[in-house]
Scaffold this active site. Structure first.
Site: not given
Length: 467
Positions: A28-29
């Site tokens: 993810c981020m």
């Protein structure tokens, strides 16, 4: 000095049991998300001690390793080592694991987080453009009737209007189905002719008939759940059609049959049910807020850092988007993040101020700038608060206090950008800008000062210089 993510990734893979112990990996981020075959082979302490690793979370059937803003570099290095990511057996659907109730829950959570995380940059970008247009309009620089204003607003709104298409594209990777067919079916829900039929009646009434079956009139723009659910179902439809179509006809018969089966299911069943689920979730949020009032925002503010630690905060993304699309604002989750995010910046500043460890001071200052300026709190959480334990308590207390104040003030976000010192403008009320700006500024300052003071009062066990 720039970190060597090739070496970091190699060490991570070695300490989670090697290449042969990895079933799949995504990111993810800020996190690498591993699905491992045998958790017993993981050397948890060695992973945490790896330079460049901010923390570790074992949650949702995933072994999540927090890297921070350079996670994509680490992910790309991991992909070079073996049959991972979208090319893995798990991603291709060639390897199945026995399902349990816990596994089903983990899969749902993983599907939501895995689908929504790649969309966050587009959502943030669109949100910031819409905020800019709102501020320029309030300042009298642009007229709401002007063409420039309308074009800029459309630029910002595009990511939300076509959200179902973006969700379908992202989910197709998660569910290993044809991306372009998924996009086409999501596009059907936004097609002008179809929208005209849907919007010609009151929402919930019959808008049309397909082969005598009623099609309920609903609005699909700005929605997440219908496209997400339909793409999941599409993955099964595609595999089933693939098995029954002769090889010589696959290039034309297979896609045609997929469309003829999947599209009616989307508009007759999955779409309306998905809208009902989204509305039900929003109704629950409204119910909680109506019953608890400002306390709902305070409780969320206290819980938010814990949700980020577990990676469950992304589960709220569809709810926030659904609420903003229905009412134009969101007044529970987003306001709670003001105190939660900025408190982690204040905590980190306090640690940097008090620590005698030069390395920890540098880490804390970097984490503080990330939380205060960008609203990215993982560096502060894992590098400072969780690491030192007691500063986390200061953050939770501050999140509750400032969340309650945000609830009392009636602050609500007009977009979905992680709150920070620079993005507090999203809470400005165009109908009453002066008062809302005063509340935003006051709560922001209190979040930083209160968490700073509480950290110094509660104290923490400083790390020896050699650590």
């Amino acid at each position: 000095m720039a970190k060597d993510y090739a070496a970091i990734s190699k060490k991570i893979v070695e300490n989670i049991g090697g290449v042969e112990n990895i079933a799949s990996v995504t990111h993810c981020m800020t996190r690498l998300r591993f699905v491992v075959k045998d958790e017993g082979k993981i050397n948890d302490a060695a992973v945490k001690a790896t330079d460049g690793v901010m923390g570790v979370v074992n949650q949702g059937g995933q072994y999540q390793i927090i890297i921070g803003n350079h996670v994509e570099e680490a992910y790309n290095e991991v992909l070079k080592m073996g049959d991972f990511g979208e090319a893995s057996q798990v991603a291709r659907g060639e390897k199945k694991e026995p399902l349990t109730l816990k596994k089903v829950g983990n899969n749902i959570l993983d599907a939501i987080v895995g689908t929504m995380s790649p969309l966050i940059p587009a959502i943030i970008g669109g949100s910031m453009v819409k905020l800019l247009v709102m501020l320029l309009g309030m300042a009298g620089v642009l007229s709401a009737d002007g063409e420039t204003y309308k074009i800029l607003n459309t630029i910002g709104d595009a990511a939300f209007y076509f959200l179902p298409v973006m969700v379908a594209a992202s989910a197709s990777k998660k569910f290993n189905t044809n991306m372009f067919i998924a996009i086409a079916i999501a596009g059907l829900m936004l097609h002008p002719d179809f929208r005209t039929m849907m919007e010609a009646v009151t929402v919930g009434d019959t808008a049309a008939h397909f082969l005598g079956i009623p099609v309920v009139g609903v609005k699909y723009t700005y929605t997440v759940i219908p496209a997400l659910c339909m793409t999941w179902i599409l993955s099964y439809i595609e595999r089933a059609i693939d098995k029954i179509t002769p090889a010589v006809t696959k290039n034309f018969l297979k896609p045609m049959l997929i469309f003829l089966i999947a599209a009616p299911i989307a508009i007759i069943v999955v779409g309306p049910v998905g809208i009902m689920i989204g509305e039900g979730i929003s109704a629950f949020v409204y119910f909680v807020q109506a019953k608890l009032g400002f306390l709902a925002v305070g409780i969320m503010g206290a819980l938010w850092p814990l949700l980020v630690i577990t990676g469950m905060h992304r589960v709220f993304t569809p709810t926030i988007l659904q609420t903003i699309s229905e009412t134009g604002m969101e007044g529970t989750v987003m306001p709670s993040e003001i105190g939660a995010n900025l408190s982690l910046g204040g905590v980190s500043l306090a640690v940097a101020f008090k620590t005698k460890n030069s390395e920890l001071r540098q880490t804390a200052l970097a984490a503080a700038s990330s939380a205060l300026i960008a609203g990215t709190t993982e560096p502060a959480l894992y590098g400072v608060a969780v690491r030192l334990k007691r500063p986390l308590i200061a953050s939770l207390i501050t999140g509750f206090v400032c969340g309650c104040l945000a609830g009392m003030a009636g602050l609500a976000s007009r977009s979905m950008v992680s709150p920070s010192v620079l993005t507090g403008v999203q809470f400005i009320d165009p109908a009453n800008p002066g008062v809302s700006i005063a509340w935003i500024a006051g709560i922001s300052v209190l979040s930083i000062v209160l968490s700073f003071v509480l950290t110094l009062v509660i104290g923490f066990e400083d790390l020896p210089e050699e650590e």
